[in-house]
Design a protein around this motif. Structure first.
Motif, mmCIF file in Angstrom:
data_model
loop_
_atom_site.group_PDB
_atom_site.id
_atom_site.type_symbol
_atom_site.label_atom_id
_atom_site.label_comp_id
_atom_site.label_asym_id
_atom_site.label_seq_id
_atom_site.Cartn_x
_atom_site.Cartn_y
_atom_site.Cartn_z
ATOM 1 N N LEU A 27 0.703 -1.164 -0.012
ATOM 2 C CA LEU A 27 0.053 -0.019 0.130
ATOM 3 C C LEU A 27 0.883 1.121 0.079
ATOM 4 N N VAL A 28 1.849 1.246 0.830
ATOM 5 C CA VAL A 28 2.922 2.434 0.798
ATOM 6 C C VAL A 28 3.253 2.627 -0.537
ATOM 7 N N LEU A 29 4.067 1.648 -1.211
ATOM 8 C CA LEU A 29 4.622 1.776 -2.565
ATOM 9 C C LEU A 29 3.436 2.051 -3.498
ATOM 10 N N GLU A 30 2.243 1.671 -3.339
ATOM 11 C CA GLU A 30 1.243 2.115 -4.376
ATOM 12 C C GLU A 30 1.000 3.721 -3.996
ATOM 13 N N LEU A 31 0.839 4.123 -2.803
ATOM 14 C CA LEU A 31 0.841 5.505 -2.531
ATOM 15 C C LEU A 31 2.051 6.381 -3.258
ATOM 16 N N LEU A 32 3.021 5.913 -3.093
ATOM 17 C CA LEU A 32 4.341 6.516 -3.717
ATOM 18 C C LEU A 32 4.242 6.637 -5.098
ATOM 19 N N VAL A 33 4.000 5.339 -5.886
ATOM 20 C CA VAL A 33 3.990 5.258 -7.263
ATOM 21 C C VAL A 33 2.984 5.929 -7.945
ATOM 22 N N HIS A 34 1.875 5.816 -7.579
ATOM 23 C CA HIS A 34 0.713 6.123 -8.148
ATOM 24 C C HIS A 34 -0.005 7.369 -7.755
ATOM 25 N N LEU A 35 -0.322 7.443 -6.479
ATOM 26 C CA LEU A 35 -1.499 8.504 -5.667
ATOM 27 C C LEU A 35 -0.465 9.705 -5.762
ATOM 28 N N VAL A 36 0.684 9.617 -5.337
ATOM 29 C CA VAL A 36 1.367 10.841 -5.183
ATOM 30 C C VAL A 36 1.667 11.525 -6.231
ATOM 31 N N PRO A 37 2.176 10.976 -7.498
ATOM 32 C CA PRO A 37 2.286 11.840 -8.716
ATOM 33 C C PRO A 37 0.942 12.299 -9.203
ATOM 34 N N MET A 38 -0.231 11.366 -8.901
ATOM 35 C CA MET A 38 -1.556 11.735 -9.437
ATOM 36 C C MET A 38 -1.859 13.189 -8.675
ATOM 37 N N VAL A 39 -1.604 13.461 -7.213
ATOM 38 C CA VAL A 39 -1.813 14.803 -6.719
ATOM 39 C C VAL A 39 -0.938 15.764 -7.182
ATOM 40 N N ILE A 40 0.355 15.547 -7.327
ATOM 41 C CA ILE A 40 1.196 16.521 -7.927
ATOM 42 C C ILE A 40 0.587 17.011 -9.365
ATOM 43 N N GLY A 41 0.192 15.994 -10.196
ATOM 44 C CA GLY A 41 -0.227 16.544 -11.518
ATOM 45 C C GLY A 41 -1.558 17.370 -11.241
ATOM 46 N N ILE A 42 -2.247 16.962 -10.383
ATOM 47 C CA ILE A 42 -3.534 17.923 -10.090
ATOM 48 C C ILE A 42 -3.072 19.266 -9.676
ATOM 49 N N VAL A 43 -2.109 19.358 -8.988
ATOM 50 C CA VAL A 43 -1.716 20.565 -8.632
ATOM 51 C C VAL A 43 -0.999 21.309 -9.769
ATOM 52 N N MET A 44 -0.322 20.614 -10.470
ATOM 53 C CA MET A 44 0.398 21.375 -11.595
ATOM 54 C C MET A 44 -0.787 21.743 -12.486
ATOM 55 N N SER A 45 -1.798 21.170 -12.718
ATOM 56 C CA SER A 45 -2.935 21.828 -13.638
ATOM 57 C C SER A 45 -3.325 23.181 -13.275
ATOM 58 N N PHE A 46 -3.123 23.406 -12.176
ATOM 59 C CA PHE A 46 -3.691 24.797 -11.628
ATOM 60 C C PHE A 46 -2.570 25.892 -11.637
ATOM 61 N N LYS A 47 -1.380 25.599 -12.296
ATOM 62 C CA LYS A 47 -0.445 26.409 -12.419
ATOM 63 C C LYS A 47 -0.060 26.877 -13.788
ATOM 64 N N GLU A 48 0.645 28.028 -14.029
ATOM 65 C CA GLU A 48 1.086 28.114 -15.426
ATOM 66 C C GLU A 48 2.581 27.785 -15.527
ATOM 67 N N LEU A 49 2.731 26.591 -15.503
ATOM 68 C CA LEU A 49 3.818 25.702 -15.570
ATOM 69 C C LEU A 49 4.647 25.519 -16.869
ATOM 70 N N THR A 50 5.671 26.431 -17.287
ATOM 71 C CA THR A 50 6.054 26.307 -18.930
ATOM 72 C C THR A 50 7.508 26.144 -18.433
ATOM 73 N N GLN A 51 8.297 26.043 -19.346
ATOM 74 C CA GLN A 51 9.754 25.862 -19.600
ATOM 75 C C GLN A 51 10.435 26.928 -18.575
ATOM 76 N N PHE A 52 9.882 27.967 -18.126
ATOM 77 C CA PHE A 52 10.532 28.839 -17.219
ATOM 78 C C PHE A 52 10.669 28.513 -15.894
ATOM 79 N N PHE A 53 9.821 27.742 -15.494
ATOM 80 C CA PHE A 53 9.542 27.154 -14.003
ATOM 81 C C PHE A 53 10.065 25.738 -14.004
ATOM 82 N N ILE A 54 10.700 25.085 -14.819
ATOM 83 C CA ILE A 54 10.961 23.816 -14.692
ATOM 84 C C ILE A 54 11.991 23.440 -13.459
ATOM 85 N N ARG A 55 12.825 24.208 -13.146
ATOM 86 C CA ARG A 55 13.799 24.125 -12.174
ATOM 87 C C ARG A 55 13.301 24.164 -10.945
ATOM 88 N N ASP A 56 12.341 25.149 -11.002
ATOM 89 C CA ASP A 56 11.510 25.424 -9.556
ATOM 90 C C ASP A 56 9.886 25.383 -9.942
#
Length: 329
Positions: free
Chosen positions: A43-72
């Motif tokens: 369950l911990v590995l499932e959380l790390l492999v799938h759920l955490v990137p999913m949550v990060i992707g949802i957060v990224m969808s609300f940002k103006e994330l372009t090549q100028f902010f890849i580093r940070d």
């Protein structure tokens, strides 16, 4: 005699061992909790492999994330629902391209799933009869499913070559079905090339699942139907398909999800820039994210795709479960 039995019962009740009953509960609880404890690493590995990137992707969808902010990327400004609005604005270039990709993916998925199910079911029914070489033929049928995706698709890339490919050699040079050699990896023919590869590598899975489901159908049903004068097609329609309804419901759903999300096949077949006729949603999101460097818009498209698949899966399960209730009752 009665006095002796009463005394023994009194001694057992008053003895220290009588308190073992409540003391055994912690051990029982530990035994019950042991399976969950063993599942905890998975369950911990499932959380790390799938759920955490999913949550990060949802957060990224609300940002103006372009090549100028890849580093940070955390420093990228918030865009709110702008990425979603841009993706569903079908009058704008981005939304229009996404809608076209979505329609292409729907058509491709319906054709691929339908053909995979049809070919796999026909092959599984054919393999129910005993004949010489059946085991070898079953093994050959599973070869496309067992081959690595990249090796199989690269082989198809060479076969679809315009000048020296096997497909044009057979269709044009030997069978004379075309006026001139066709371009299979560009233009409108790319859709048929992608569909061919998808069906070729997907139908053995349907064959395997349906063949396993056929093992649970009693042979007495077919024998009784044959005695009543039912032909082969009537037996398939009245016995085989109804008995495989539960298996087919799961099979169709799995094939739909796999095919709709398929990225490896079009990417290896066409590269980073898929032709317009074969522009699937998975490749389109990849291009929006890693080619145009607009990770915010790509993440929004991914979230929309996830919501669509969840909605389709929920409706499909609701409809199929409702259809099974009268039969179960």
């Amino acid at each position: 005699m009665t006095t002796t039995v009463t005394e023994q019962a009194t001694v057992r009740k008053d003895s220290p061992g009588a308190a073992d009953g409540p003391r055994r509960r912690p051990g029982r609880i530990r035994r019950i909790g042991l399976p969950y404890l063993l599942l905890l690493p998975a369950l911990v590995l499932e959380l790390l492999v799938h759920l955490v990137p999913m949550v990060i992707g949802i957060v990224m969808s609300f940002k103006e994330l372009t090549q100028f902010f890849i580093r940070d990327w955390d420093a990228a400004p918030w865009a709110g629902l702008d990425n979603y609005t841009m993706s569903v604005d079908f009058n704008a270039p981005v939304g229009e391209a996404l809608l076209h990709s979505f329609l292409v993916t729907v058509a491709f998925t319906l054709l691929s799933v339908g053909l995979c199910w049809l070919i796999g079911t026909a092959a599984a029914i054919f393999m129910q009869d005993t004949f010489r070489g059946r085991g070898l033929l079953r093994a050959l049928f599973l070869v496309p499913y067992a081959l690595p995706v990249y090796a199989a698709v690269i082989t198809w890339v060479f076969m679809f070559q315009h000048d020296n490919g096997l497909v044009n050699h057979v269709l044009h040079d030997q069978l004379h079905l075309t006026d001139k050699p066709s371009f299979w990896l560009i233009g409108d023919n790319s859709f048929y090339a992608l569909l061919t590869v998808s069906v070729w590598k997907g139908w053995p899975f349907a064959f395997l699942i349906v063949m396993a489901g056929l093992q649970n159908i009693p042979r007495e049903l077919y024998e009784a139907a044959a005695l009543d004068g039912a032909g082969v097609w009537q037996q398939i329609r009245r016995i085989t398909l109804p008995s495989l309804s539960a298996v087919n419901q799961v099979l169709v759903l799995v094939l739909f999800l796999w095919t709709f999300n398929d990225f490896n096949t079009p990417y290896v077949l066409f590269g980073k820039a898929a032709p317009e006729a074969a522009d699937l949603v998975s490749v389109h999101i990849y291009q929006a994210s890693f080619v145009t460097w607009n990770f915010g818009a790509g993440s929004a498209m991914s979230v929309l795709l996830l919501l669509f698949l969840l909605a389709v899966t929920g409706v499909y399960l609701a409809v199929t479960s409702r259809g099974r209730r009268p039969a179960d009752a």
